[in-house]
Design a protein around this motif. Structure first.
Motif, short mmCIF file in Angstrom:
data_model
loop_
_atom_site.label_atom_id
_atom_site.label_comp_id
_atom_site.label_asym_id
_atom_site.label_seq_id
_atom_site.Cartn_x
_atom_site.Cartn_y
_atom_site.Cartn_z
N ALA A 13 -18.06 -48.14 -31.14
CA ALA A 13 -17.67 -46.78 -30.75
C ALA A 13 -16.25 -46.48 -31.24
O ALA A 13 -15.98 -45.44 -31.85
CB ALA A 13 -17.75 -46.63 -29.23
N GLU A 14 -15.36 -47.41 -30.99
CA GLU A 14 -13.96 -47.21 -31.39
C GLU A 14 -13.82 -47.05 -32.89
O GLU A 14 -13.15 -46.14 -33.38
CB GLU A 14 -13.14 -48.41 -30.87
CG GLU A 14 -11.64 -48.30 -31.07
CD GLU A 14 -11.17 -48.66 -32.48
OE1 GLU A 14 -10.21 -48.02 -32.96
OE2 GLU A 14 -11.77 -49.55 -33.11
N ARG A 15 -14.51 -47.92 -33.65
CA ARG A 15 -14.41 -47.85 -35.11
C ARG A 15 -14.97 -46.53 -35.65
O ARG A 15 -14.38 -45.86 -36.49
CB ARG A 15 -15.16 -49.02 -35.76
CG ARG A 15 -14.52 -50.39 -35.61
CD ARG A 15 -13.27 -50.57 -36.45
NE ARG A 15 -12.07 -50.11 -35.77
CZ ARG A 15 -10.86 -50.10 -36.32
NH1 ARG A 15 -10.68 -50.52 -37.55
NH2 ARG A 15 -9.82 -49.67 -35.65
N LEU A 16 -16.17 -46.17 -35.17
CA LEU A 16 -16.82 -44.96 -35.69
C LEU A 16 -16.01 -43.71 -35.33
O LEU A 16 -15.86 -42.80 -36.14
CB LEU A 16 -18.23 -44.84 -35.11
CG LEU A 16 -19.21 -45.88 -35.67
CD1 LEU A 16 -20.49 -45.92 -34.86
CD2 LEU A 16 -19.53 -45.59 -37.14
N ALA A 17 -15.46 -43.69 -34.11
CA ALA A 17 -14.71 -42.51 -33.67
C ALA A 17 -13.38 -42.38 -34.41
O ALA A 17 -13.00 -41.29 -34.82
CB ALA A 17 -14.48 -42.57 -32.17
N GLN B 139 -12.28 -44.25 -37.25
CA GLN B 139 -12.24 -44.47 -38.70
C GLN B 139 -13.18 -43.54 -39.46
O GLN B 139 -12.98 -43.29 -40.63
CB GLN B 139 -12.60 -45.93 -39.05
CG GLN B 139 -11.79 -46.97 -38.30
CD GLN B 139 -10.29 -46.82 -38.55
OE1 GLN B 139 -9.85 -46.82 -39.69
NE2 GLN B 139 -9.51 -46.66 -37.48
N LYS B 140 -14.22 -43.07 -38.79
CA LYS B 140 -15.20 -42.21 -39.48
C LYS B 140 -15.27 -40.82 -38.86
O LYS B 140 -16.15 -40.02 -39.22
CB LYS B 140 -16.61 -42.84 -39.42
CG LYS B 140 -16.70 -44.22 -40.04
CD LYS B 140 -16.72 -44.16 -41.57
CE LYS B 140 -16.70 -45.55 -42.14
NZ LYS B 140 -16.60 -45.57 -43.60
N PHE C 25 -19.93 -52.80 -38.69
CA PHE C 25 -19.26 -51.55 -39.05
C PHE C 25 -18.95 -51.54 -40.56
O PHE C 25 -19.21 -50.56 -41.26
CB PHE C 25 -17.96 -51.40 -38.24
CG PHE C 25 -17.15 -50.22 -38.66
CD1 PHE C 25 -17.57 -48.93 -38.35
CD2 PHE C 25 -15.99 -50.38 -39.40
CE1 PHE C 25 -16.83 -47.82 -38.76
CE2 PHE C 25 -15.25 -49.28 -39.82
CZ PHE C 25 -15.68 -48.00 -39.50
N ALA C 26 -18.42 -52.65 -41.05
CA ALA C 26 -18.05 -52.72 -42.48
C ALA C 26 -19.29 -52.61 -43.37
O ALA C 26 -19.26 -51.95 -44.41
CB ALA C 26 -17.31 -54.03 -42.75
N ASP C 27 -20.38 -53.24 -42.96
CA ASP C 27 -21.58 -53.29 -43.82
C ASP C 27 -22.43 -52.04 -43.75
O ASP C 27 -23.04 -51.65 -44.73
CB ASP C 27 -22.49 -54.47 -43.39
CG ASP C 27 -21.86 -55.81 -43.71
OD1 ASP C 27 -20.86 -55.84 -44.45
OD2 ASP C 27 -22.38 -56.82 -43.20
#
Ligand code: FAD
Ligand code: UDP
Length: 384
Positions: free
Chosen positions: A17-21, A23-24, A380-382
């Motif tokens: 959730a943190e990464r998508l919110a 970073q994306k 997340f990276a892949d």
């Protein structure tokens, strides 16, 4: 509408959730059936003011610098090295079993000779899983292996899993290998620390983002549907065309179509005692005595200086889906038979590009906290 819906607010769900919110720039909804975030890592103050771990003691340790650096964005740390004792034959000795345990439990001349043999055979500082040590052809070392197996492993494992060590994946007892060393620590990882303000605070800091919404107290099945024929998804009765990240039970998501996967549950019995300190180390294991496996005293972890102390005893029990006292699946049960069933679930799930499975329950893996953070960062990276 949301770009991604995540089921589960443990580390798997929170990291993604943190990464998508952030970073994306995605709009993310996180759903959890519990009334709090943090999954099994949730901690809180009990009524006596002691910071307890509601779902069992959690000690962070990792060799993975990127995991440590990632989490360090959300917390400060207090150095902490975990030590565990096992109550064996009336004495408390270090676990994992090491050279100090050997000398505490066996007569000096025998211990001296076994120590030399262990070092000659394996080398100093080496870790040997108990099931491997038992296959050894040396008579004296075989005696030692059987001794350790009997005193440390067989009864603890029977309580914890309802099985013998050799009837579950070797990975399980391999987590606590015999350590040919005088190092009494439970883990040797480079980074070992306690979050300065507790684990829950990490989750709050991760999830407190404008792009993230939380829906707690909600079983996903009440608001989310997946049609397992077409792969179409619905959220609150409207079509959902985004991505589902699922961190709950894989067999539950896939409607038990290949039968139920077995899990092991625990009952935690918390007690507050009117004493400054109950035991000398954070955790004491009781392999052979009592019905519980271990007692943990939280003030050793929280380092609080308040009066009274809170301990927890862990009583392993069967997982029962419909029994509210036994329906938390703390551990997938790792046997060959279950692995075959799991593989059927995993390959069935592969057909759905709009579903990502990640987490201890979704993947049926014995992930520690650092493993699941690493895994979520990798996903997340892949995939995003
Ligand atoms: P979880 O934390 O289990 O999160 C999954 C979330 O999904 C839960 O919040 C759950 O409520 C939610 N969910 C499930 N089903 C549904 C549904 N139907 N609807 C909505 N939500 C749902 N690791 C360490 O590194 N060190 C330790 O010392 C350590 N000690 C542990 C002690 C115990 C007793 C246990 C059980 C685990 C321990 N762990 C430890 C492992 C650690 O708990 C896991 O690595 C971590 O919790 C995995 O995160 P996760 O997100 O995959 O799963
Ligand atoms: N184990 C044991 N005796 C011990 C400690 C561990 O037999 O004193 C075995 C047991 O099977 C346990 C496994 O090793 O389930 C892994 O132990 P760990 O402490 O890693 O378990 P966790 O903290 O994940 O419950």
């Amino acid at each position: 509408m949301y770009d991604t819906i995540i089921i589960g607010a443990g580390f798997a769900g929170a990291v993604l959730a943190e990464r998508l919110a952030t970073q994306k720039n995605q709009r993310v909804l996180v759903i959890d059936k519990r009334q709090h975030i943090g999954g099994n890592c949730f901690d809180c103050f009990d009524e006596h003011g002691v910071l307890i771990h509601q779902y069992g003691p959690h000690l962070f340790h990792t060799d993975n610098k990127s995991v440590f650096d990632y989490l360090s964005q959300f917390t400060e740390w207090r150095p902490y090295q975990h030590e565990v004792l096992a109550f064996i034959d009336g004495q408390k000795v270090p676990v994992p079993f090491n050279l100090n345990s050997l000398h505490s439990l066996l007569p000096k001349s025998l211990a001296d000779s076994l120590e030399l043999k262990l070092i000659e055979r394996f080398g100093y500082g080496v870790k040997v899983p108990i099931l491997e040590l038992r296959t050894i052809d040396d008579k004296e070392l075989k005696f030692l292996a059987d001794f350790i197996y009997e005193k440390i492993f067989v009864n603890y494992t029977a309580k914890q899993w309802g099985k013998k060590p050799e009837d579950i994946s070797a990975e399980v007892t391999g987590r606590v290998p015999v350590h040919i060393s005088r190092d009494n620590r439970y883990f040797q990882d480079k980074y070992q620390a306690i979050p300065a303000h507790g684990y829950t605070k990490i989750f709050q800091n991760m999830l407190d983002q404008p792009n993230i919404s939380l829906l707690l107290n909600t079983d996903f099945k009440d608001v989310f549907k997946v049609d397992l024929e077409s792969g179409k998804m619905q959220f609150m009765n409207s079509e959902f065309t985004g991505q589902l990240i699922f961190t709950g039970l894989i067999d539950e998501l896939l409607e038990h179509r290949f039968g139920e996967l077995p899990y092991r549950s625990l009952a935690f019995k918390f007690e507050n005692l009117p004493t400054e300190q109950f035991q000398e180390k954070t955790t004491i294991n009781y392999p052979n005595d009592y019905d519980f496996t271990r007692i943990t005293e939280f003030k050793h972890i929280s380092q609080q200086t308040i009066s009274g102390t809170t301990i927890v005893k862990e009583f392993p029990q069967n997982f029962e889906r419909d029994n509210p006292d036994k329906n938390i699946p703390y551990y997938p049960i790792f046997t060959d038979e279950n692995k075959q069933k799991l593989d059927r679930y995993l390959s069935f799930a592969e057909q759905f590009d709009n579903i990502t499975l990640v987490g201890r329950l979704a993947e049926n893996r014995y992930y520690d906290m650092d493993d699941i953070v690493a895994r979520a960062l990798q996903v997340f990276a892949d995939e995003f």
